[in-house]
Write an enzyme that holds these catalytic residues in place. Sequence first.
Site, PDB file in Angstrom:
ATOM      1  CE  LYS A 293      -4.409  -1.743   1.220  1.00 34.28           C
ATOM      2  NZ  LYS A 293      -5.694  -2.223   2.200  1.00 34.28           N
TER       3      LYS A 293
ATOM      4  CE  LYS B 245      -5.389  -8.099  -2.412  1.00 35.71           C
ATOM      5  NZ  LYS B 245      -6.520  -8.273  -2.250  1.00 35.71           N
TER       6      LYS B 245
ATOM      7  CE  LYS C  94     -13.764  -5.185  -0.409  1.00 35.77           C
ATOM      8  NZ  LYS C  94     -12.984  -5.071   1.013  1.00 35.77           N
TER       9      LYS C  94
HETATM   10  P1  ATP Z   1      -8.577  -3.677   0.206  1.00 37.60           P
HETATM   11  O1  ATP Z   1      -8.241  -3.253  -1.151  1.00 37.60           O
HETATM   12  O2  ATP Z   1      -9.810  -2.495   1.130  1.00 37.60           O
HETATM   13  O3  ATP Z   1      -7.729  -4.571   1.441  1.00 37.60           O
HETATM   14  P2  ATP Z   1      -9.921  -6.030  -0.687  1.00 37.60           P
HETATM   15  O4  ATP Z   1     -10.236  -6.647  -1.628  1.00 37.60           O
HETATM   16  O5  ATP Z   1      -8.449  -6.629  -0.348  1.00 37.60           O
HETATM   17  O6  ATP Z   1     -10.622  -5.026  -0.199  1.00 37.60           O
HETATM   18  P3  ATP Z   1     -10.253  -7.572   2.243  1.00 37.60           P
HETATM   19  O7  ATP Z   1     -11.940  -6.809   3.100  1.00 37.60           O
HETATM   20  O8  ATP Z   1      -9.391  -7.341   2.613  1.00 37.60           O
HETATM   21  O9  ATP Z   1     -10.902  -6.909   0.524  1.00 37.60           O
HETATM   22  O10 ATP Z   1     -10.683  -9.067   1.775  1.00 37.60           O
HETATM   23  C1  ATP Z   1     -11.040  -9.858   2.390  1.00 37.60           C
HETATM   24  C2  ATP Z   1     -11.047 -11.598   2.174  1.00 37.60           C
HETATM   25  O11 ATP Z   1     -10.791 -11.436   0.510  1.00 37.60           O
HETATM   26  C3  ATP Z   1      -9.651 -12.060   3.106  1.00 37.60           C
HETATM   27  O12 ATP Z   1      -9.928 -13.100   2.966  1.00 37.60           O
HETATM   28  C4  ATP Z   1      -8.945 -12.165   1.485  1.00 37.60           C
HETATM   29  O13 ATP Z   1      -7.471 -12.830   1.708  1.00 37.60           O
HETATM   30  C5  ATP Z   1      -9.748 -11.770   0.263  1.00 37.60           C
HETATM   31  N1  ATP Z   1      -9.403 -11.694  -1.470  1.00 37.60           N
HETATM   32  C6  ATP Z   1      -9.342 -10.288  -1.484  1.00 37.60           C
HETATM   33  N2  ATP Z   1      -8.835 -10.382  -2.319  1.00 37.60           N
HETATM   34  C7  ATP Z   1      -8.335 -11.235  -3.159  1.00 37.60           C
HETATM   35  C8  ATP Z   1      -8.402 -11.800  -4.179  1.00 37.60           C
HETATM   36  N3  ATP Z   1      -7.715 -10.795  -4.710  1.00 37.60           N
HETATM   37  N4  ATP Z   1      -7.771 -13.717  -4.275  1.00 37.60           N
HETATM   38  C9  ATP Z   1      -8.331 -14.033  -3.587  1.00 37.60           C
HETATM   39  N5  ATP Z   1      -8.800 -13.488  -2.479  1.00 37.60           N
HETATM   40  C10 ATP Z   1      -8.951 -12.418  -2.156  1.00 37.60           C
HETATM   41 MG    MG Z   2      -7.124  -6.865   1.934  1.00 38.29          MG
END
Ligand code: ATP
Ligand code: MG
Length: 320
Positions: free
Chosen positions: A110, A189, A192
Amino acid sequence: MRILSGIQPSGTLHLGNYFGMMRPAIELQAKGEAYYFIADYHSMTTLFDPAERRKNSLGVALDFLACGLDPKRSVFFRQSDVPEVTELAWILSTLTPMSLLEKCTSYKDKVAKGIPVNHGLFAYPVLMAADILIYDSNVVPVGQDQKQHVEVTRDIAVKFNEAYGETFVIPEPQIRGETAKVPGTDGEKMSKSYGNTIEIFGDEKVLRKKVMSIKMDSRLPAEPKPDADQNLAIQLLSVIDAGTGRQCEDQLRAGGLGYGDLKKKLFEVYWEHFAAARAKRADLAANLDYVNGVLQEGAGKAQALARTVLQRARRASGLE
Ligand code: ATP
Ligand code: MG
């Protein structure tokens, strides 16, 4: 076996969240006592709009229930409805070496992306440790990106147990190989906060456009593509439907499948995959009293358990 997992209301849920965490979590409901939560405290590290947080929290609740979370089998709640977790996070932070957090790649990524970082984001793995330990969790289904954080949790729990006596259960991460890291529309990856997502639910036109605008190279349809497995549309298709993914990969490798047609297929398969969940979500959205009731009941159960574990930690550390 107690299973725990959380998801941040930091935006709209996407295919990475679904295949990386929600689907495995939903499958695990049958195998143990599941605690799933909406990580609204965590979302405060990157989202600063209160209305957005409220909207996203409700969105996560609807998404998770629509995708198959069964409130009769799982305890489903909002993280901030159990504020005890922040007390435990403090206690744990006093045993967390700075160097352990400085190693965390999710934080470093980040920073590298220029996302403004605050102390909360740096300390995020400690709050996550508290989330896991306060429910005596055994198994934590997560995507690959969270594996390191679960290891940090284990380290912190061991440190606490060594310093103050056996108090916490040591949890295990559970990661599904094939969907551990779902790529986003830019090949990184899906996340969000990276603006590269394909949402689980949303407007058909907007989502079709997102899928159709995934960048491809300039090779002609007839050209054989020996690197077909590296193609982003193939990778996403394989996550959603392995069989169709393999078929399209073979066609692409042999030559004859155009990128436009491939992306159309991807959209079709994806849209169809969530058809039933989409209908269920619409029903839930028309019945918010039910949804709020589920979260309230979940909060009550989660808080009762959290209080007993927190008290154990308070006693062990001499606060009581
Ligand atoms: P942020 O960018 O705000 O961190 P995020 O999209 O990474 O959001 P999180 O809420 O941090 O989502 O993660 C929720 C769950 O989804 C976690 O278990 C994380 O490992 C899983 N996850 C998030 N992105 C991926 C991805 N691209 N592939 C597989 N698992 C994911
Ligand atoms: Mg995340």
